[in-house]
Design a protein around this motif. Sequence first.
Motif, short mmCIF file in Angstrom:
data_model
loop_
_atom_site.label_atom_id
_atom_site.label_comp_id
_atom_site.label_asym_id
_atom_site.label_seq_id
_atom_site.Cartn_x
_atom_site.Cartn_y
_atom_site.Cartn_z
N TYR A 301 -2.27 6.85 -13.90
CA TYR A 301 -2.03 7.25 -12.51
C TYR A 301 -1.98 6.02 -11.63
O TYR A 301 -2.85 5.13 -11.73
N ARG A 302 -1.01 5.96 -10.77
CA ARG A 302 -1.05 4.97 -9.70
C ARG A 302 -1.55 5.69 -8.46
O ARG A 302 -0.85 6.52 -7.89
N ASN A 306 -3.74 2.25 -4.28
CA ASN A 306 -3.81 1.35 -5.44
C ASN A 306 -5.25 0.96 -5.78
O ASN A 306 -5.57 -0.20 -6.01
N GLU A 378 7.39 4.49 -2.90
CA GLU A 378 6.43 4.34 -3.98
C GLU A 378 5.84 5.71 -4.28
O GLU A 378 5.47 6.44 -3.36
N SER A 380 2.90 8.02 -6.18
CA SER A 380 1.51 7.88 -6.60
C SER A 380 0.87 9.26 -6.64
O SER A 380 1.51 10.27 -6.36
N TRP A 382 -3.22 11.27 -5.92
CA TRP A 382 -4.44 11.11 -5.13
C TRP A 382 -5.36 12.29 -5.40
O TRP A 382 -4.90 13.41 -5.66
#
Length: 475
Positions: A301-302, A306, A378, A380, A382
Amino acid sequence: MKKDIIGRKYEFELLDGAMSSAESELIIVYGRRRVGKTYLVNQYFSNQFAFKFTGVYNQPTAVQLERFASQIEEYSGTSHTAPENWFKAFDMLKHLLKAAPSEGKKVVFIDEMPWLDTTDSNFVAAFEQFWNGWASAEGNIVLIACGSATSWMTDTLLGHKGGLFNRSALRMYVRPFSLKETEEYLISRGVVWTRYDVALCYMIMGGIPFYLKQLQPRWSFAQNIDNIFFRERGLLWDEFTHLYNTLFKQPSNHVAVVEALATKKMGLTRKEIIQATKLNDNGNLTQILNNLINSEFIRPYRFFGNKKKDTIYQLTDFYTMFYFNYIKGNYGRDENFWANSVDNPSRRAWAGYTFEQLCLCHISQVRKAIGIGAVQCETSAWFHRGDENTKGAQIDLLIDRRDRVINICEAKFSVNEYAIDKDYVEALQRKMETFRTSTKTNKALQLTLITTQGLKHNKYSNCVQSTVTLDDLFS
């Protein structure tokens, strides 16, 4: 050269460049097992090579060298004894190529190269000497090194710190088919299904051509899945063991990691993997995780912001997910399992989280559908574990845009149009507020709903700023 196979246009363009080059070219072809690497190379060159050799799985050096000499005999028409080592084997190949007609490029295809690198074989050193010491200077050699053991290909060839380092003119990573390419492939084989069924098929098999090839047009989707996976001695009944054994030299630890990840939809941290598998926290675990990432079985996971300390590893290989959910422990017990479980709640839950993975591997189509294909972004994930003031929350896909907007993407797998109700709106609002509070972002938040059949318009649907449908994912 044949160029009429589904997809692979980009790969063929790369091969065109290598064939028209005025220099010798070393081409490293790698990718997940069963993805069609060998088929691609054979089709492009119409199976016409100056020399072709395929490594033999789980055999000692002596056997590999014997088979190599046999192939030299086949191409040269003269008898050869097995060489003593790989240095002499490549000398035999050099003499074969010198004697071949000099017009055009001489194409050498060495398939399943990782299987040749047995213990104390010195294969890599001999290969390096052959390429650097002779073939690269000839100007008319195209050497294709191919293998499914992605970790070996990346570490030993692409990451080589000796004479092979950075010598590869072409690195060709062959990816699974997209949804659109999967649909085209199935149609080419007479399998004509709705896109809903094609998506379900993808969520079981991924875009792996070898798996898709097993589907029969005379059977329905459910019949195919039962016959391939659940019928005793079905076509892919032992695929899991074969897949991991041929990719990794010591697969038990790799299997332990993916099995642990299969129990958690959200994934696990490194610490949680260690707790679940009892593996030691050392370089070996790092190598195992890197092997699985390079093979595209798992993904790190990104996280938004970060935060490396919160890195999560998630199982992403569709077949492996399906195996641990349904095949393991169920093989041979019910040959009509898939058809009989159509209304099973656990199957609906599986479809929901697997559809999220389908969306993640078609992120460019998602971006295009919401009109931000050209915007720098980007992606990602969370999550918030919750505290005394707020409940936990999770967002599997965030698209953080350069234009100071964040798309919060919700994926919903549904047979019909997805209808938003009051409870769902309130849950979304809490999630978005928790995200804004915990991340302290001042960017605009937009809700994107990704569904199979679209959004049903009602008094609650205005909370969604953009929608993406299954048809969009097929673009």
